[in-house]
Design a protein around this motif. Structure first.
Motif, PDB file in Angstrom:
ATOM      1  N   GLU A   1       4.674  -9.816   6.901  1.00 54.49           N
ATOM      2  CA  GLU A   1       3.605  -9.044   7.528  1.00 54.49           C
ATOM      3  C   GLU A   1       4.198  -8.044   8.513  1.00 54.49           C
ATOM      4  OE1 GLU A   1      -0.718  -9.931   9.548  1.00 54.49           O
ATOM      5  OE2 GLU A   1       0.979 -11.149  10.202  1.00 54.49           O
ATOM      6  N   LYS A   2       3.763  -6.799   8.436  1.00 49.77           N
ATOM      7  CA  LYS A   2       4.198  -5.771   9.372  1.00 49.77           C
ATOM      8  C   LYS A   2       3.445  -5.926  10.687  1.00 49.77           C
ATOM      9  CE  LYS A   2       5.061  -2.321   5.744  1.00 49.77           C
ATOM     10  NZ  LYS A   2       4.635  -1.002   5.223  1.00 49.77           N
TER      11      LYS A   2
ATOM     12  N   VAL B   1      -1.887 -13.743   7.070  1.00 50.31           N
ATOM     13  CA  VAL B   1      -2.752 -13.291   5.978  1.00 50.31           C
ATOM     14  C   VAL B   1      -2.310 -13.893   4.665  1.00 50.31           C
ATOM     15  CG1 VAL B   1      -3.448 -11.295   4.618  1.00 50.31           C
ATOM     16  CG2 VAL B   1      -3.421 -11.149   7.107  1.00 50.31           C
TER      17      VAL B   1
ATOM     18  N   SER C   1       3.256  -5.898   3.933  1.00 45.40           N
ATOM     19  CA  SER C   1       1.978  -5.260   4.226  1.00 45.40           C
ATOM     20  C   SER C   1       1.524  -5.611   5.625  1.00 45.40           C
ATOM     21  CB  SER C   1       0.906  -5.698   3.222  1.00 45.40           C
ATOM     22  OG  SER C   1      -0.341  -5.111   3.543  1.00 45.40           O
ATOM     23  N   GLY C   2       0.804  -4.683   6.225  1.00 48.31           N
ATOM     24  CA  GLY C   2       0.209  -4.948   7.526  1.00 48.31           C
ATOM     25  C   GLY C   2      -1.255  -5.283   7.427  1.00 48.31           C
ATOM     26  N   HIS C   3      -1.811  -5.157   6.221  1.00 45.31           N
ATOM     27  CA  HIS C   3      -3.249  -5.399   6.070  1.00 45.31           C
ATOM     28  C   HIS C   3      -3.581  -5.870   4.661  1.00 45.31           C
ATOM     29  CE1 HIS C   3      -2.811  -1.375   4.344  1.00 45.31           C
ATOM     30  NE2 HIS C   3      -2.297  -1.008   5.500  1.00 45.31           N
ATOM     31  N   ALA C   4      -2.831  -6.829   4.163  1.00 42.12           N
ATOM     32  CA  ALA C   4      -3.104  -7.359   2.828  1.00 42.12           C
ATOM     33  C   ALA C   4      -4.339  -8.242   2.850  1.00 42.12           C
ATOM     34  CB  ALA C   4      -1.903  -8.159   2.326  1.00 42.12           C
ATOM     35  N   THR C   5      -5.133  -8.158   1.794  1.00 46.66           N
ATOM     36  CA  THR C   5      -6.292  -9.038   1.674  1.00 46.66           C
ATOM     37  C   THR C   5      -5.887 -10.316   0.964  1.00 46.66           C
ATOM     38  OG1 THR C   5      -6.951  -8.158  -0.496  1.00 46.66           O
ATOM     39  CG2 THR C   5      -7.771  -7.006   1.463  1.00 46.66           C
TER      40      THR C   5
ATOM     41  N   TRP D   1       0.834  -1.205   0.000  1.00 44.46           N
ATOM     42  CA  TRP D   1       0.000   0.000   0.000  1.00 44.46           C
ATOM     43  C   TRP D   1       0.864   1.249   0.000  1.00 44.46           C
ATOM     44  CZ3 TRP D   1      -4.422  -1.436  -1.536  1.00 44.46           C
ATOM     45  CH2 TRP D   1      -4.970  -2.653  -1.131  1.00 44.46           C
TER      46      TRP D   1
END
Length: 230
Positions: free
Chosen positions: A102-103, A150, A81-85, A54
């Motif tokens: 993952e962050k 994730v 990413s800390g919020h990947a889908t 992002w």
């Protein structure tokens, strides 16, 4: 040791990753957005890229696709990413991402992922058909990378029965939880077989505490005696 590009819009993360990698003897360039990353990639050859998903101008997956389509994806790329889908993770893998972090990123996971990426250090494939995307995902696991939760969930949607020593296929028509459990069981069975049943080495390889690992294996119904060396 290696030329590495770190692409992230957060100054603190760029500085932290750069400092860690410099301490390991690597040469590190940084970019705060896709525009700067394009300039760096156009002027330099990199052994590995750490790419945030992002970003404010162009997201990391779009940049990855751009490099793939223009022949510039000649190095392993580790997505961050800390919020990947799920969809985002699968898409990046389909395009040619090597693995995911993952962050927040710990130093241990960073160095392990970088080491594995540099060991691979072969040209990443161009955008692959969805039908073979699972094999690209499996490559990061068979290389020893246990990606973030994730990303691990994301692989379930693409994994096929290409993993060596996997003892089952994957029915993608099943509910997500069942499909994820099936993947995780095959993943742990693979590592148990490779490590000769050593729980200590499997715990180190997967980044799990031994107590958590035992609980997880029992929950998944993994036979702990199957691969024990006598």
């Amino acid at each position: 040791m290696a030329n590495i590009l770190v692409v992230d819009d957060e100054l603190g993360i760029r500085d932290l990753l750069s400092e860690i990698l410099n301490d390991e003897g690597h040469s590190v360039d940084v970019a705060e957005n896709a525009t700067q990353a394009r300039g760096c990639r156009g002027e330099n050859q990199y052994d590995l890229v750490l790419l945030d998903i992002w970003m404010p101008d162009t997201d990391g997956v779009s940049l990855l696709k751009e490099w793939s389509m223009t022949g510039l994806l000649t190095m392993p790329v580790i997505m961050m990413s800390g919020h990947a889908t799920i969809d985002t993770a699968v898409e990046a893998t389909r395009i040619g991402a090597f693995s995911f972090l993952e962050k927040p990123i710990t130093m241990q996971k960073l160095l392990k992922a970088v080491e594995q990426g540099l060991q691979r250090n072969v040209p990443a494939p161009a955008a692959a058909p969805v039908a073979v995307a699972g094999k690209a995902v499996v490559a990061s696991y068979t290389a020893g990378t246990y990606v973030a939760p994730v990303a691990a969930i994301a692989t379930v949607a693409a994994v096929v029965d290409a993993m060596p020593n996997a003892h089952q296929g994957f029915d993608l028509d099943r509910p997500l939880r069942e499909a994820r459990d099936g993947f995780e069981k095959a993943y742990f069975e693979f590592h148990l077989a490779r490590e000769g049943g050593s729980m200590t080495r499997v715990a180190e390889k997967t980044g799990l505490e031994r107590t958590h690992l035992y609980r997880k294996l029992r929950q998944l119904g993994v036979d702990l005696t199957r691969n024990k060396k006598h």
